[in-house]
Scaffold this active site. Structure first.
Site, mmCIF file in Angstrom:
data_model
loop_
_atom_site.group_PDB
_atom_site.id
_atom_site.type_symbol
_atom_site.label_atom_id
_atom_site.label_comp_id
_atom_site.label_asym_id
_atom_site.label_seq_id
_atom_site.Cartn_x
_atom_site.Cartn_y
_atom_site.Cartn_z
ATOM 1 N N GLU A 32 41.652 47.662 32.479
ATOM 2 C CA GLU A 32 40.533 47.248 33.317
ATOM 3 C C GLU A 32 39.777 48.487 33.809
ATOM 4 O OE1 GLU A 32 42.755 44.901 36.122
ATOM 5 O OE2 GLU A 32 43.446 43.585 34.508
ATOM 6 N N SER A 80 43.045 40.719 32.734
ATOM 7 C CA SER A 80 44.252 39.948 32.441
ATOM 8 C C SER A 80 45.335 40.878 31.931
ATOM 9 C CB SER A 80 43.962 38.871 31.388
ATOM 10 O OG SER A 80 45.174 38.276 30.983
ATOM 11 N N GLU A 81 46.301 41.124 32.768
ATOM 12 C CA GLU A 81 47.386 42.023 32.379
ATOM 13 C C GLU A 81 48.184 41.409 31.225
ATOM 14 O OE1 GLU A 81 46.540 41.214 35.441
ATOM 15 O OE2 GLU A 81 45.726 43.138 36.093
ATOM 16 N N PHE A 125 47.202 48.866 38.873
ATOM 17 C CA PHE A 125 48.240 49.188 39.852
ATOM 18 C C PHE A 125 49.517 48.518 39.342
ATOM 19 C CE2 PHE A 125 44.418 49.669 42.322
ATOM 20 C CZ PHE A 125 44.690 50.681 43.233
ATOM 21 N N ALA A 126 50.644 49.186 39.526
ATOM 22 C CA ALA A 126 51.899 48.600 39.037
ATOM 23 C C ALA A 126 52.121 47.216 39.640
ATOM 24 C CB ALA A 126 53.076 49.508 39.366
ATOM 25 N N PHE A 140 52.858 42.172 36.923
ATOM 26 C CA PHE A 140 53.693 40.980 36.809
ATOM 27 C C PHE A 140 53.067 39.816 36.048
ATOM 28 C CE2 PHE A 140 55.342 43.296 40.571
ATOM 29 C CZ PHE A 140 56.481 43.774 39.932
ATOM 30 N N PRO A 141 51.758 39.610 36.107
ATOM 31 C CA PRO A 141 51.200 38.566 35.230
ATOM 32 C C PRO A 141 51.439 38.883 33.744
ATOM 33 C CG PRO A 141 49.614 39.152 36.941
ATOM 34 C CD PRO A 141 50.737 40.155 37.028
ATOM 35 N N HIS A 184 49.191 47.265 46.452
ATOM 36 C CA HIS A 184 48.705 48.518 45.863
ATOM 37 C C HIS A 184 49.675 49.659 46.115
ATOM 38 C CE1 HIS A 184 45.024 46.080 46.239
ATOM 39 N NE2 HIS A 184 44.556 46.769 45.225
HETATM 40 C C1 LIG Z 1 45.932 40.613 38.695
HETATM 41 C C2 LIG Z 1 45.054 41.718 39.201
HETATM 42 N N1 LIG Z 1 44.638 42.669 38.366
HETATM 43 C C3 LIG Z 1 43.847 43.667 38.796
HETATM 44 C C4 LIG Z 1 43.457 43.728 40.107
HETATM 45 C C5 LIG Z 1 42.546 44.872 40.596
HETATM 46 N N2 LIG Z 1 41.241 44.315 40.951
HETATM 47 C C6 LIG Z 1 40.895 44.008 42.211
HETATM 48 S S1 LIG Z 1 39.388 43.297 42.319
HETATM 49 C C7 LIG Z 1 39.150 43.411 40.646
HETATM 50 C C8 LIG Z 1 37.904 42.885 40.030
HETATM 51 C C9 LIG Z 1 37.707 41.445 40.384
HETATM 52 O O1 LIG Z 1 36.577 40.927 39.765
HETATM 53 P P1 LIG Z 1 36.059 39.478 40.118
HETATM 54 O O2 LIG Z 1 37.190 38.508 39.995
HETATM 55 O O3 LIG Z 1 34.873 39.211 39.278
HETATM 56 O O4 LIG Z 1 35.672 39.537 41.654
HETATM 57 P P2 LIG Z 1 34.538 40.456 42.322
HETATM 58 O O5 LIG Z 1 35.216 41.729 42.748
HETATM 59 O O6 LIG Z 1 33.467 40.671 41.307
HETATM 60 O O7 LIG Z 1 34.093 39.688 43.492
HETATM 61 C C10 LIG Z 1 40.243 44.005 40.037
HETATM 62 C C11 LIG Z 1 40.368 44.267 38.596
HETATM 63 C C12 LIG Z 1 43.931 42.724 40.953
HETATM 64 N N3 LIG Z 1 43.633 42.711 42.268
HETATM 65 N N4 LIG Z 1 44.716 41.727 40.480
#
Ligand SMILES: Cc1ncc(C[n+]2csc(CCOP(=O)(O)OP(=O)(O)O)c2C)c(N)n1
Ligand SMILES: Cc1ncc(C[n+]2csc(CCOP(=O)(O)OP(=O)(O)O)c2C)c(N)n1
Ligand SMILES: [Mg+2]
Ligand SMILES: [Mg+2]
Lengths: 351, 328, 328, 351
Positions: C29, C59-60, C83-84, C88-89, C129
């Site tokens: 990502e 999507s992990e 982040f580690a 888990f997904p 985190h």
């Molecule tokens: C399962 C998971 N993977 C990665 C992250 C790190 N992360 C936090 S917000 C984000 C982007 C989220 O995008 P979106 O769902 O479109 O929401 P937006 O920030 O655009 O409102 C990511 C990758 C996370 N919180 N959870």
């Protein structure tokens, strides 16, 4: 969205005229008809024997493919030489179609010393790398994103390789399915995702998997092509999958193809080689007999040959000893590390 | 008291709790009409209907994710994961959501449920139908982990798990689903969580060893202990029953008495629960230890198909460990 | 030799391996255009393009599942999990597929990849985190687990991980991403996997304690050791570097010398890797132990937002453990 | 499939005539317009301050909702009294709309001794159970199946409760999203799944999440209804979500509604209260001014009130001390077990 391929190799009513690619697939289906029949028959014979062996407790597990051979054999035959097939557990037959010796399948099923998996895996998980068959997982759906990743790698490497994953309707409920089709869409991989929809996952009807009428329409959510065929019609099944392969090879992206199958709920009192109108052997036999490519006598010979082959292979597999206990510790890592050398000594000392 | 096997005892516990408390719902792949692949939920669908005994889609993540929502609503879901090996597609919902729900909200929310799932080998299931993943859950703060070894405990501990305010992973040793039989109290019957049981006491005056075991391996511990007795070694066997939170007191008391410990589990050795038990024994009984604690466990390999009886820590592997420990 | 921080060293290792071997691809990502949330992959997209530095869907499970397919094809994917805590997904694809690929096929297939992911607390990230999930991977047979503590090791171990034939989880201690600086050899530079380093030797003739640590906590071990030295206690500090397979030999040698052990890690105590270390020390050095091994770890709670410095096993918590152990 | 709701509360061209339910939703949107404006303004003020506080390192984290307030406020307002809202991290504002005191939000953000989460959770995760707001997770997508399970439980208990989950476009790539919509379809739960599509997940454009043109069309794969609106149009957003709530409450099943938002790429030099034509405050202000329900002076007063409220709450939150270290060990389990009592002693001895 690709238009649906009907139950017969003739164009469906109201369907748009087939494009060149589909016409070619249809032609190739007819050419492949006789080998397809023989492969289907072979899987039928093997699976019937395995069902018995499992009932007798001689093997720990078997996923019957009886009545669903068209989806499996067509996937393996529609793949080109360089393409890879990613079967699920019930699609063990794909490896046989692609050339894995029956003895290898059975040695694996008996987990004996000749088993390429070294007794590590349960039946129906034969390694068959040299036949370009990917390893099946016991986890429903897990292989589907792997098939997409494989095709994606080929695309990155600019190699002309299509992957075909075969899986059940139950698998469509998994996160792995979602990931697979989504990545296939986003990265436009050369993927054919074959859903063998037998209307059940375990004992649960498909209404417990999805509210949709079809599996095919799920393709819409991912921007990939879709098709739907009857798995009772081997030629239509081949055609749809083959068209997907050709299309993918042209860089046109992924196809989700639903093959609707109707395995018999019970084999009790059923003629194993003419189970019902749903039996893909029945329809294909009709076509071949009509075209004068098969008759009762030829089929009888074929069946006898196959039965003899299967019997001999089973007998041989049953004679082979169990793997040596030290094989347990192989293949965890490329080399056996110190802690496993120590653990190996615990079983070695017993031998 | 009626005699039951494990399957019947668990079924009885589920039925009892569902009759007592209509917030309890059972859900999972094929748990309904057919009563589950091991028939543990048989008959519940007939008695409680489609709304409380639910055949779900084939998605462990979906089962657990929606079950958490149900629990937030105030229901008490008892999801079944068909085999513990298939819990991992839903692992995130357990470790990131279920385990942390109460804590992350300072106690405002909680998601009470009992996740039932068969564990362990010995049924010729191969690598995806045989695993024992307990340590992967015990490490995660916020989960309780239970594993009964007999029908009586299975019923009592499951009823306790369902009533407990915290999420519980209830691991059912499938190898003894039908083999373990015994008397089971009728009706409401609870065995308190967090209590180990000394199921065989060491004879005083003899060289003795404490064996820590649970689930199906308890019977292997008994068999090995019988053989050790012939060699003049007396074993004290502790059935942990609740793996977490652990009854350290009972364990420490026994180890202080014997000074020697053998831990037995099916899961791979490395970072298995045995490691934690050894570490805790060090913390609590260091000066009493007369020999290094020994772990007799599954090997650090995946679970094999053909050689599962070589893989499992059966009596023939426990016995030498007992002897070695006793003679150290 | 140029001086680098951890981020630069890891970036350098990735760049070096990608130049050497065009089968290596980086994916995850936001790893592409923006170079990752911690900028570890910065500049790689510019040099190697969209096909080898790939921004993926969120999507992990998808990242890891498709990466396995790539690996089966013969590529060497280096997926980044942001982040580690978010691994888990995708846990099922790691533990059921990646770890078992070679074994379940008797060695016919393998899926070589290096999963990079930042671990640990101290950045005010809160419970999603900050986690350190190493023991949840070490328990699963078939995975190697690495965690460097300085830029030189980060580069050398990452290059070794990428070349190693087995799948590697490469945990990057994010708290010291920029704080840890040092000289890093240019170009191709490999540190062998599976070797711990004695980073401070105990002085002979003094009461001494072995400290086992890795990643960001190594610096806390140093700080505590400095304070212990003032009390006349000499510490031998072992940086594990590769957590699995473990360099038991180096550890055992040190413990046999000092007779006393303190294990430090950020993850919760129960079933953490510290438990395994204590158990191994028992197996290998029982008769040399003069005190019970002590674990100084994160608490058995989720990772807190406000009180993270109370949660982490910092020097002020390590010191009393050293003293207690030395004076036992 | 429900027909798409257009960018304005007037029926879209070519769209079928609105049904009674939608007409009602449209009417209610107009009624709710003024409170909606005030809530949006309030979130704008709060988020702007939080962005600064994060930049200054005073809070560890903040998910800005600037420019995306319509989706959030409309979800919270369209929910009926008994309905539950399941926000993601960026939808922290939903709790404020439903009545959570600003002080509670800020105490949580500062993780101080007054924080209901006891300093356990990072900012933007305020517990708000009594306002029927479910707990947000840091794991993108995780709350979506939970919202479906909650609605499912209500259905089983025959209670009239709808749940609304709000999540980003990135979340649609997760297995959790797939599970959520699939279970919502299969079990026909009273679920409104609001995807706030801002075209980005992190720094990645939506083309890296899906090959489809819209998020709404993903509903087809699950047999649930869909709608698509512009998040710049607060009334249309309210209408679509409200219609979904009313429809779900009638037992007609789930709705996936896509709200297309356009947050400014940078706030540098932007008028925070009239950012662009995409700004939902701009459109709603126009409607309210046209109808004589708002004028510049009234808005000025409103803004001043809100700013004062926010400033006071921030100052108070910053004054409060950190939680006592012993609170670390609370709420892991319902009761503090022995091993945590022992661990608590380690930090207690320091205090
Ligand atoms: C399962 C998971 N993977 C990665 C992250 C790190 N992360 C936090 S917000 C984000 C982007 C989220 O995008 P979106 O769902 O479109 O929401 P937006 O920030 O655009 O409102 C990511 C990758 C996370 N919180 N959870
Ligand atoms: C992730 C996972 N969950 C559960 C199982 C147990 N299981 C094995 S086969 C099966 C049903 C599969 O149904 P489907 O995908 O439709 O394939 P079919 O058996 O109908 O061919 C289930 C639930 C499994 N193997 N993997
Ligand atoms: Mg099926
Ligand atoms: Mg977004």
């Amino acid at each position: 969205m690709q238009h649906a391929v009907s139950d017969s190799p003739a164009p469906a009513e109201g369907a748009p005229p087939p494009d060149a690619l589909e016409a070619r697939a249809r032609r190739e289906a007819l050419e492949a008809a006789l080998p397809m029949f023989r492969h289907m028959l072979r899987l039928r014979v093997v699976s019937a024997r395995m069902v018995d062996l499992q009932r007798e407790g001689k093997v720990g597990y078997h996923a019957s493919s009886i009545g669903e051979e068209a989806a499996i054999v067509a996937s393996a035959l529609a793949a080109r030489e360089q393409d890879w097939v990613f079967p699920g557990t019930r699609e063990w037959g794909a490896a046989l179609v692609r050339g894995l010796p029956l003895s290898a399948y059975l040695n694996q099923a008996f987990g004996n010393a000749e088993d390429a998996s070294k007794g590590h895996s349960p039946p129906d998980h034969p390694p068959a790398k040299s036949f370009r068959i990917a390893p099946a997982s016991g986890v429903v759906g897990a292989h589907v994103p792997q098939s997409v990743g494989f095709a994606w790698a080929a695309k990155i490497r600019k190699e002309d390789v299509v992957t075909l994953a075969v899986f059940g309707d139950g698998a469509t409920s998994t996160g792995d399915f979602h990931n697979a089709v989504n990545f296939a869409g986003v990265f436009k991989t050369a993927s054919v995702l074959v859903c063998r929809n037998n209307g059940r996952a375990g004992a649960s009807p498909i209404s417990r998997q999805t509210r949709t009428e079809t599996i095919a329409e799920k393709a819409i959510a991912y921007g990939v092509a879709d098709a739907r065929v009857s798995g009772s019609d081997a030629l239509a099944t081949f055609t749809a999958i083959r068209a997907g392969v050709l299309r993918a090879a042209e860089g046109k992206g992924a196809l989700l193809v639903e093959v609707v199958t109707h395995p018999e709920p019970s084999l009790e009192g059923v003629d194993l080689f003419a189970m019902s109108e749903h039996d893909p052997l029945v329809g294909l036999r009709r076509v071949l007999e009509r075209d004068g490519r098969l008759d009762a006598e030829a089929e009888e010979t074929m069946r006898a040959e196959l039965a003899a082959e299967v019997d001999a292979a089973i007998a041989a597999a049953m004679r082979a000893p169990a793997p040596n206990a030290s094989t347990l510790f192989e293949d965890v890592f490329a080399r056996v590390p110190a802690h496993l050398v120590a653990q190996r000594a615990l079983v070695k000392s017993k031998e | 008291m009626p005699s039951m096997n494990m399957v019947q005892a668990i079924n009885d516990a589920l039925r009892t709790s569902m009759r007592q408390d209509d917030r309890v719902v059972v859900m999972g792949e094929d748990v309904g009409r057919v009563g589950g692949v091991f028939r543990v939920t048989q008959g519940l669908w007939d008695e409680f209907g489609d709304d409380r005994v639910i055949d779900t889609p084939l998605s462990e993540g979906g089962i657990l994710g929606t079950a958490i929502g149900m629990a937030l609503y105030g229901m008490v879901p008892v999801p079944e994961i068909q085999f513990a090996d298939f819990i991992f597609p839903g692992y995130d919902q357990i470790v990131s959501e279920l385990a942390k729900m109460r804590w992350r909200s300072g106690g405002e929310y909680s998601a009470k449920m009992v996740v039932r799932t068969p564990v362990g080998g010995g049924i010729r299931g191969g690598l995806y139908h045989s695993q024992s993943p307990e340590s992967l859950f015990i490490h995660v703060a916020g989960l309780k982990v239970v594993c009964p070894s007999n029908p009586r405990d299975a019923k009592g501990l499951l009823l306790a798990s369902i009533r407990d305010p915290d999420p519980v992973l209830f691991f059912e040793p499938k190898r003894i689903y039908r083999a373990a039989k015994g008397e089971v109290p009728e009706g409401d019957y609870v065995e308190e969580l967090g209590r180990a049981a000394i199921v065989r006491e060491a004879e005083s005056g003899k060289p003795s060893v404490t064996i820590l075991a649970w689930g199906a391996m308890l019977y292997e511990a008994f068999a090995a202990a019988d053989q050790a007795a012939e060699k003049g070694i007396s074993c004290e066997i502790v059935d942990l029953r609740t793996l977490w939170p652990l009854d350290v007191e009972t364990i420490a008391k026994s180890v202080k008495k014997t000074g020697r410990v053998v831990v037995v589990h099916e899961a791979p050795k490395t970072c298995g629960f045995g490691a934690e038990l050894v570490a805790l024994v060090n913390e609590h009984c260091f000066l009493h230890l007369e020999a290094p604690p020994v772990r007799v466990t599954g090997f650090d390999t995946p679970f094999p198909y053909t050689l599962e009886m070589e893989y499992l820590p059966l009596a023939h592997r426990i016995l030498p460990a007992i002897v070695e420990t006793a003679r150290y």
